[in-house]
Design a protein around this motif. Structure first.
Motif, short mmCIF file in Angstrom:
data_model
loop_
_atom_site.label_atom_id
_atom_site.label_comp_id
_atom_site.label_asym_id
_atom_site.label_seq_id
_atom_site.Cartn_x
_atom_site.Cartn_y
_atom_site.Cartn_z
N GLY A 98 -24.46 10.83 -11.23
CA GLY A 98 -24.47 12.09 -12.15
C GLY A 98 -24.84 11.48 -13.54
N GLU A 99 -24.37 12.14 -14.60
CA GLU A 99 -24.70 11.88 -16.03
C GLU A 99 -23.64 11.01 -16.71
N ALA A 100 -22.42 11.61 -17.01
CA ALA A 100 -21.47 10.71 -17.63
C ALA A 100 -20.06 11.17 -17.54
N PRO A 101 -19.03 10.68 -17.45
CA PRO A 101 -17.72 11.14 -17.08
C PRO A 101 -17.63 11.99 -18.31
N ALA A 102 -16.26 13.09 -18.22
CA ALA A 102 -16.02 13.79 -19.13
C ALA A 102 -14.63 13.71 -19.37
N GLU A 105 -12.36 12.96 -16.04
CA GLU A 105 -12.67 11.59 -15.32
C GLU A 105 -12.09 10.35 -16.05
N PRO A 121 -15.02 9.33 -11.14
CA PRO A 121 -16.10 10.41 -11.67
C PRO A 121 -15.99 11.58 -10.82
N PHE A 122 -16.79 12.81 -11.43
CA PHE A 122 -16.55 14.07 -11.00
C PHE A 122 -15.08 14.61 -10.47
N ALA A 181 -17.11 19.99 -13.22
CA ALA A 181 -18.37 19.93 -12.58
C ALA A 181 -17.90 19.47 -11.15
N ASN A 206 -22.49 7.46 -12.28
CA ASN A 206 -22.94 7.92 -13.23
C ASN A 206 -23.99 7.13 -14.11
N HIS A 228 -27.94 19.28 -11.96
CA HIS A 228 -26.38 18.91 -12.06
C HIS A 228 -25.63 20.16 -12.00
N1 URA Z 1 -20.52 15.13 -15.02
C1 URA Z 1 -21.04 13.94 -14.70
O1 URA Z 1 -22.37 13.95 -14.80
N2 URA Z 1 -20.49 13.08 -14.13
C2 URA Z 1 -19.08 13.16 -13.97
O2 URA Z 1 -18.35 12.12 -13.46
C3 URA Z 1 -18.58 14.38 -14.51
C4 URA Z 1 -19.07 15.19 -14.92
#
Ligand code: URA
Length: 753
Positions: free
Chosen positions: A19-23, A26, A32-33, A37, A59, A140
Motif C-alpha cells: 500500500g502507500e501509507a497508514p492512515a 491503522e 495496515p489497511f 480503504a 506499505n 489503490h
Molecule cells: N492506505 C494505505 O495505503 N495503506 C494502509 O495501510 C491504509 C490505507
C-alpha cells in the motif's frame, strides 16, 4: 514521536500487497489497511478469491503521510522509505507476486510510471529486488471513494493475482513473432500464406496517424503478426510505386477471403472500403464482446488487453508517446505497436469468446451485436441525403440573420458582441444596459427570455437567435455535410443501455443525430432521388414496457383507449380530459416520462415548472393511481439489484450495475429495462429490413427508410411485419405496435393509417 505501522503477514507468503501509507485507524490499531480503504480492500480480496490472512501486507511509508497525502512526503523521506521497502522485500522468503496498490507503490518496485495504464499488467521488478518474482499492480482501493465504478478492474487484477499464485508452473512472459520492416517478398508471401492457410480468424488493424493509412497489421495467432508499412515518419514512401501497387492488388485479393476481426470493426472496415476493399462482415470485435458482457466498463483495447491477455501495457512508451503516432526515426515503435494491437485483439477475442460462452451470452452477442454490424456499416457508409439547395438557402438566411442582428446590437449599444462569450454578454446586459441578473445561470436561454420580457428589450432575444443560428450553421457546416450527405458513425458500444449512439465520424463529418432537434433542422434530411421517406415508430414504447413489467391494469388501460396516453392519464389524475395547451397536459406527460424512472418531486417540480408541494401531491396521486409501477416494477428492479446487481431484458441482454447501490443506481436500472427492450426491438426490425430497403436513420424507437415513390405501400407493410417482434415479460407475450408516417423530409412526416 511518529508511530510506525509494521507490515502484517507471513514472511513466507506468496503474494505481497504494498500500500502507500497508514492512515488514522491503522496507526490506532497498529495494523495496515484497517480503515475505509482496508474495508474496500477486504471486500475486493474476497471477491477475487484471495484470503487476507495468507498474504503479506505492507506499505511504502510506515508512517502516516502529512494530511494523509503521499505527495506531501518530502522527497528525501520518500526515498528513504523506498530503500527500506526494498530491503524489507529482499528479506522475504521467495515471494511469487508483488502487488503494488497505486502509483507510489508501483514506482517503488518497478521502473514504470502510470498506474491506470499499468494496472493488470504482468511486470518485472526493479533490478534491486533480488527475487525471481513478478509484479501485478492494481489501483489503490481508496480510488473508489471518488471513482466507485473502477472496482471491477481492481477485482479483475486481484483475480489474476490469485490465478498466478495458484499456478504450479512458473510464469513465462509471452513471446511474439512479429514481422516488421518486411521486404516486398515477405509481404507477398505472408499474404499468400494467409490465403492458403484457412485460419479460422485473422485480426486486422489499420493505423491512420495524420489521417493517412500508415500501416496494416495482421495477426493469425496470439504470437504471429505482420505490420505492412506504407510510409516513414518523414512522409517518404516505404515502397516503390510498382511495389505498392502490387501490394494493394494482393491485399484486395486476399483480405476479402479472410475471416477478419478487430477492435472497433466499423473503423477499419470503412477505411479499407475507402481503399476499394470490401471485407467480409466480421463476427468478433472485442469492444462489442466486452460491451455485451459488461456494458458499463470501459471498452478500450488497453483495458480489455489488461484483463484478457498477458500482454503488458504497450500503448505508450516510457516518455508517454503514443504508439499510434508515427515519428521520424521511431517508425519501428509504430510498427511494433501495430503488431501488438492485432495480437492483443486476437488474444482478447479468444478469451472473451470463452467468457461469453460460460455466461450463456453467445447467442445474445450474435443476435444483438454481430448481426448488427453489416446494417450499421452500410448506414455509416451511405449516410443520409441532405437537400443541398435548401441548405444553401438556409445558410444564407442564417448568415444574414447573424450579420443583421450583430449590427443591430452594435448600433443600439456600441458593442461588437461575441454572443458565445458569457463574459461579454454579462458585461453588455448587466453593465452597459444596467439590467439586473437573475439567480443561477445568468446568460442562458431561459434567463435571456426573462430579461427580454422584463425589460421589454429585443437584445436578449437577438442574442438567443444569433446563438441558435450559429449552432445550426456549425451543425450543417461544409465539414459535416460532404457530397450532399451526412455520414455519421453509429456505435453499438457507447451507451450502457444498449441504445445506439451516433456521432460525428472521424475525418469525414457527420453529426450526432440525437442533436438534430425536432422541427426546422430536420427538414434538410431527405430521401434518395425519386424516393420518399417512410418511417416506423414504436408507439409509446417505453411506457408500454414499464406497464407490462408493472402488471398495472389501470396503467395498461391508458394504451387501450383511442386517445393519447397523456390525455387519458390527465383524466385519471385530474378527473377530466384536458386540452393540449392546458398546463396540466405537460404535468401529465412529465409524470409518465419521469415517474416510471423514479423522478424525484424536486426534479419534477423543476421540469413541470410547478411548486414543490404540488409536485409531491401529483407524484403521490400518480403512484396511488398506478400502484404497480412502484410496487411491482420498481420493487422487482430494486430486489434484483440488491440480490445480484444484474438485470436481464426480454431478449437476454444483460446489464451488471457496478455503481454504488442507492437511489441514483436504481433510477438507472429502472430505465434500463424499457430502454434496452425498445432499442433491441428496433435492432431486430433493422436486421429484417436492411437487405430489402434503404434504412437511412435509426432513432432508438424507430427507423426511417428511403423508398421508391411507387413502393410506399409495400414498405409500410414491410415495416409492420419487421416490427412484429414478440417477447415475453412475466411469461406473457407482447409486441409493440408501430405508427407509420410518410414525408418528403424528416421534419414533415405525416402519419398514415
Ligand atoms: N492506505 C494505505 O495505503 N495503506 C494502509 O495501510 C491504509 C490505507
Amino acid at each position: 514521536m511518529k508511530v510506525e505501522v509494521p507490515p502484517e503477514g507471513s514472511r513466507y507468503a506468496k503474494v505481497i500487497l504494498i500500500g502507500e501509507a497508514p492512515a488514522k485507524e491503522e496507526v490506532l490499531t497498529g495494523r495496515p489497511f484497517q480503515g475505509s480503504a482496508g474495508r474496500y480492500l477486504n471486500r475486493f480480496l474476497r471477491l477475487a478469491g484471495l484470503r487476507r490472512n495468507e498474504l503479506y501486507i505492507t506499505n511504502v511509508s510506515k508512517n502516516r503521510a502529512p494530511k494523509d497525502t503521499m505527495s506531501l512526503i518530502p522527497f528525501q523521506e520518500l526515498e528513504m522509505w523506498r530503500k527500506r521497502l526494498i530491503d524489507e522485500l529482499n528479506g522475504l522468503f521467495e515471494p511469487k507476486i508483488l502487488v503494488p496498490l497505486g502509483r507510489y507503490a508501483l514506482e517503488s518496485v518497478t521502473d514504470k510510471k502510470g498506474i491506470s495504464n499499468f494496472r493488470g499488467s504482468i511486470l518485472t521488478p526493479r533490478e534491486c529486488i533480488r527475487h525471481k518474482c513478478i509484479v501485478v499492480p492494481t489501483l489503490h482501493p481508496s480510488v473508489v471513494h471518488y471513482n466507485y465504478s473502477v472496482w471491477p478492474l481492481i477485482v479483475a487484477d486481484l483475480a489474476r493475482v490469485r490465478k498466478l499464485a495458484e499456478s504450479d508452473v512458473p510464469y513465462e512472459p509471452p513471446t511474439f513473432n512479429f514481422i516488421i520492416r518486411p521486404t516486398f517478398q515477405q509481404v507477398i508471401d505472408t499474404l499468400e500464406m494467409l490465403k492458403k492457410a484457412n485460419f479460422p480468424m485473422v485480426v486486422i488493424d489499420v493505423e491512420t496517424p495524420h489521417d493517412r493509412l500508415s500501416a496494416i497489421g495482421l495477426a493469425w495467432s496470439r504470437r504471429d503478426a505482420i505490420s505492412i508499412p506504407f510510409y516513414y515518419g518523414t512522409g517518404r514512401d516505404y515502397w516503390t510505386l510498382e511495389q505498392e501497387a502490387e501490394i494493394w492488388k494482393k491485399l484486395a485479393e486476399v483480405l476479402p477471403q479472410l475471416n477478419l476481426a478487430n477492435q472497433n470493426v466499423f473503423f477499419d472496415w470503412r477505411i479499407l472500403y475507402e481503399h476499394n476493399i470490401r471485407l467480409k462482415t466480421p463476427t468478433w470485435d472485442p469492444m462489442l464482446m466486452h460491451h455485451c458482457l459488461y456494458p458499463e466498463l470501459p471498452h478500450r483495447l488497453d483495458v480489455i488487453t489488461s484483463i484478457y491477455t498477458d500482454i503488458p501495457f504497450y500503448k505508450k512508451d516510457e516518455k508517454g508517446e503514443k504508439g499510434s503516432t508515427l515519428r521520424a526515426g521511431m517508425e519501428r515503435d509504430h510498427w511494433i505497436y501495430n503488431c501488438y494491437d492485432v495480437v492483443a485483439a486476437f488474444w482478447s477475442i479468444e478469451n472473451l469468446r470463452k467468457e461469453l460462452a460460460e455466461e450463456g451470452l453467445i447467442r445474445v452477442y450474435i443476435d444483438l451485436y454481430a448481426e448488427m454490424i453489416e446494417p450499421l456499416l452500410e448506414m455509416n457508409l451511405r449516410g443520409v441525403p441532405v437537400d443541398v439547395e435548401q441548405l444553401k438557402e438556409a445558410r444564407k438566411v442564417l448568415k444574414k440573420l447573424i450579420e443583421d442582428y450583430t449590427q443591430e446590437i452594435y448600433e443600439q449599444t456600441g458593442c461588437k458582441l461575441n454572443v458565445n462569450s458569457p463574459k461579454q454578454v454579462s458585461e453588455l446586459l448587466f453593465g452597459t444596459l444596467n439590467m439586473q441578473p437573475y439567480k443561477g445561470e445568468k446568460t442562458g436561454k431561459k434567463a435571456l427570455k426573462k430579461l427580454a420580457y422584463k425589460y421589454q428589450s429585443d437584445i436578449p432575444t437577438m442574442i438567443i437567435d444569433i446563438r441558435a443560428a450559429r449552432k445550426e450553421l456549425s451543425l450543417f457546416s461544409e465539414e459535416n455535410v460532404v457530397d450532399g450527405r451526412v455520414r455519421c458513425d453509429y456505435s453499438l458500444a457507447r451507451t450502457s443501455s444498449g441504445r445506439l449512439a451516433s456521432r460525428k465520424a472521424f475525418s469525414r463529418g457527420g453529426m450526432n443525430l440525437q442533436n438534430v432537434k425536432r422541427g426546422e433542422q430536420r427538414k434538410f434530411f431527405v430521401a434518395e432521388k425519386g424516393h420518399i421517406l417512410v418511417g416506423g415508430d414504436q408507439k409509446q414504447a417505453e411506457a408500454r414496457v414499464v406497464g407490462w413489467y408493472a402488471r398495472d391494469r389501470k396503467f395498461l388501460d391508458l394504451f387501450a383507449k383511442g386517445k393519447s396516453i397523456h390525455l387519458e392519464n390527465a383524466k385519471n389524475i385530474f378527473g377530466e380530459y384536458v386540452e393540449k395547451d392546458d398546463p396540466r397536459y405537460v404535468i401529465s406527460k412529465s409524470l409518465i416520462h419521469g415517474s416510471n424512472y423514479g423522478l424525484s418531486a424536486f426534479t419534477f417540480a423543476r421540469i413541470a415548472n410547478i411548486p414543490l408541494a404540488d409536485a409531491k401531491r401529483h407524484l403521490e396521486l400518480y403512484h396511488s393511481t398506478y400502484p404497480g409501477i412502484r410496487k411491482v416494477f420498481h420493487a422487482y428492479v430494486e430486489q434484483e439489484i440488491k440480490r445480484c446487481r444484474t438485470l436481464v431484458n426480454p431478449f437476454g441482454r444483460r446489464h451488471i450495475f457496478f455503481g454504488r447501490i442507492g437511489l441514483e443506481l436504481f433510477k438507472e436500472a429502472y430505465a434500463f429495462l424499457p430502454q434496452s427492450t425498445v432499442s433491441d426491438v428496433n435492432k431486430k426490425a433493422l436486421k429484417r429490413l436492411y437487405k430489402h430497403y434503404i434504412v437511412l436513420l435509426e432513432l432508438h424507437d424507430g427507423l426511417i427508410l428511403s423508398v421508391p415513390k411507387g413502393e410506399v405501400h409495400f414498405a409500410i407493410e414491410a415495416l409492420r411485419e419487421a416490427y412484429d417482434i414478440p417477447f415475453q415479460i412475466w411469461g406473457e407475450t407482447h409486441t409493440i405496435p408501430i405508427e407509420v408516417s410518410v414525408g418528403q423530409n424528416w421534419a414533415e412526416m405525416e402519419e398514415v393509417e
